[in-house]
Design a protein around this motif. Structure first.
Motif, mmCIF file in Angstrom:
data_model
loop_
_atom_site.group_PDB
_atom_site.id
_atom_site.type_symbol
_atom_site.label_atom_id
_atom_site.label_comp_id
_atom_site.label_asym_id
_atom_site.label_seq_id
_atom_site.Cartn_x
_atom_site.Cartn_y
_atom_site.Cartn_z
ATOM 1 N N ASN A 227 -71.956 -81.511 15.098
ATOM 2 C CA ASN A 227 -72.208 -82.873 14.805
ATOM 3 C C ASN A 227 -73.583 -83.416 15.329
ATOM 4 O O ASN A 227 -74.036 -84.518 14.847
ATOM 5 N N GLY A 228 -74.261 -83.038 16.533
ATOM 6 C CA GLY A 228 -75.340 -83.351 16.672
ATOM 7 C C GLY A 228 -76.497 -83.110 15.628
ATOM 8 O O GLY A 228 -77.481 -83.834 15.313
ATOM 9 N N ILE A 229 -76.330 -82.022 15.001
ATOM 10 C CA ILE A 229 -77.126 -81.594 13.994
ATOM 11 C C ILE A 229 -77.228 -82.314 12.865
ATOM 12 O O ILE A 229 -77.972 -82.709 12.221
ATOM 13 N N VAL A 230 -75.859 -82.676 12.488
ATOM 14 C CA VAL A 230 -75.822 -83.726 11.353
ATOM 15 C C VAL A 230 -76.249 -84.816 11.530
ATOM 16 O O VAL A 230 -76.944 -85.538 10.535
ATOM 17 N N SER A 231 -76.278 -85.469 12.935
ATOM 18 C CA SER A 231 -76.962 -86.638 13.295
ATOM 19 C C SER A 231 -78.192 -86.492 13.194
ATOM 20 O O SER A 231 -78.929 -87.471 12.796
ATOM 21 N N ILE A 232 -79.000 -85.623 13.596
ATOM 22 C CA ILE A 232 -80.335 -85.392 13.509
ATOM 23 C C ILE A 232 -80.752 -85.206 11.979
ATOM 24 O O ILE A 232 -81.940 -85.862 11.551
ATOM 25 N N GLY A 233 -79.930 -84.531 11.079
ATOM 26 C CA GLY A 233 -80.280 -84.617 9.777
ATOM 27 C C GLY A 233 -80.222 -85.842 9.445
ATOM 28 O O GLY A 233 -80.874 -86.116 7.999
ATOM 29 N N ASP B 283 -82.545 -89.351 16.401
ATOM 30 C CA ASP B 283 -83.017 -88.397 17.550
ATOM 31 C C ASP B 283 -81.978 -88.182 18.534
ATOM 32 O O ASP B 283 -81.923 -88.874 19.801
ATOM 33 N N ALA B 284 -81.162 -87.228 18.202
ATOM 34 C CA ALA B 284 -80.090 -86.876 18.965
ATOM 35 C C ALA B 284 -80.100 -85.618 19.677
ATOM 36 O O ALA B 284 -79.095 -85.007 20.299
#
Length: 153
Positions: A112-118, A122-123
């Protein structure tokens, strides 16, 4: 007695299998998210790599638990008692199940963090901090193996 040793190694096998499978599965959950996010944003692969590697640690805890029982406490010998065997088996199952589940949940947090960064947020730091919490339970389960090993040695 051979039966006692078999019982103990059953717990060791489950410890290694469950933590290893959990790590392999968790890394692919995060890796899939990383591939998808890498298509959307450039220059963040290093962050994705760090987050992808986090779920791999639970598999290492399985090996550490085995090492503790085998080498540090020298419990896994033909002279093992039934009580020691059951305790070693229970400790192995505990680490295996907790490591497996914490790995999957940690992978979901990281994905989920990677999706947010994508998506341009800035997560990374926040994701890294939140991903540590499921890891804590695997560490506690590894501590249980240590405590049980020291108690029955």
């Amino acid at each position: 007695m051979e039966t006692n040793l078999l019982i103990a190694y059953l717990g060791v096998a489950l410890m290694l299998i469950l933590t290893g499978v959990g790590s392999a599965y968790g890394v692919t959950i995060v890796g899939n998210a990383a591939i998808g996010a890498a298509k959307k944003v450039d220059g963040k692969f290093g962050n994705f790599l760090v987050l992808t590697a986090l779920p791999a640690t639970q598999g290492l805890y399985g090996f550490a638990g085995y090492y503790m029982l085998q080498s540090i406490f020298n419990i896994l010998t033909p002279e093992i008692t039934l009580f020691q065997a059951i305790a070693a088996c229970a400790a192995g199952i505990t680490l295996g199940v907790v490591g497996w589940l914490s790995c999957i949940r940690q992978a979901q947090v990281c994905a989920n963090g990677i999706v947010s960064i994508g998506q341009g947020h800035d997560a990374f730091t926040n994701t890294l901090i939140l991903a540590v919490f499921p890891e804590l339970y695997a560490i506690v389960a590894l501590a249980v193996v240590f405590l049980v090993g020291s108690a029955i040695a």
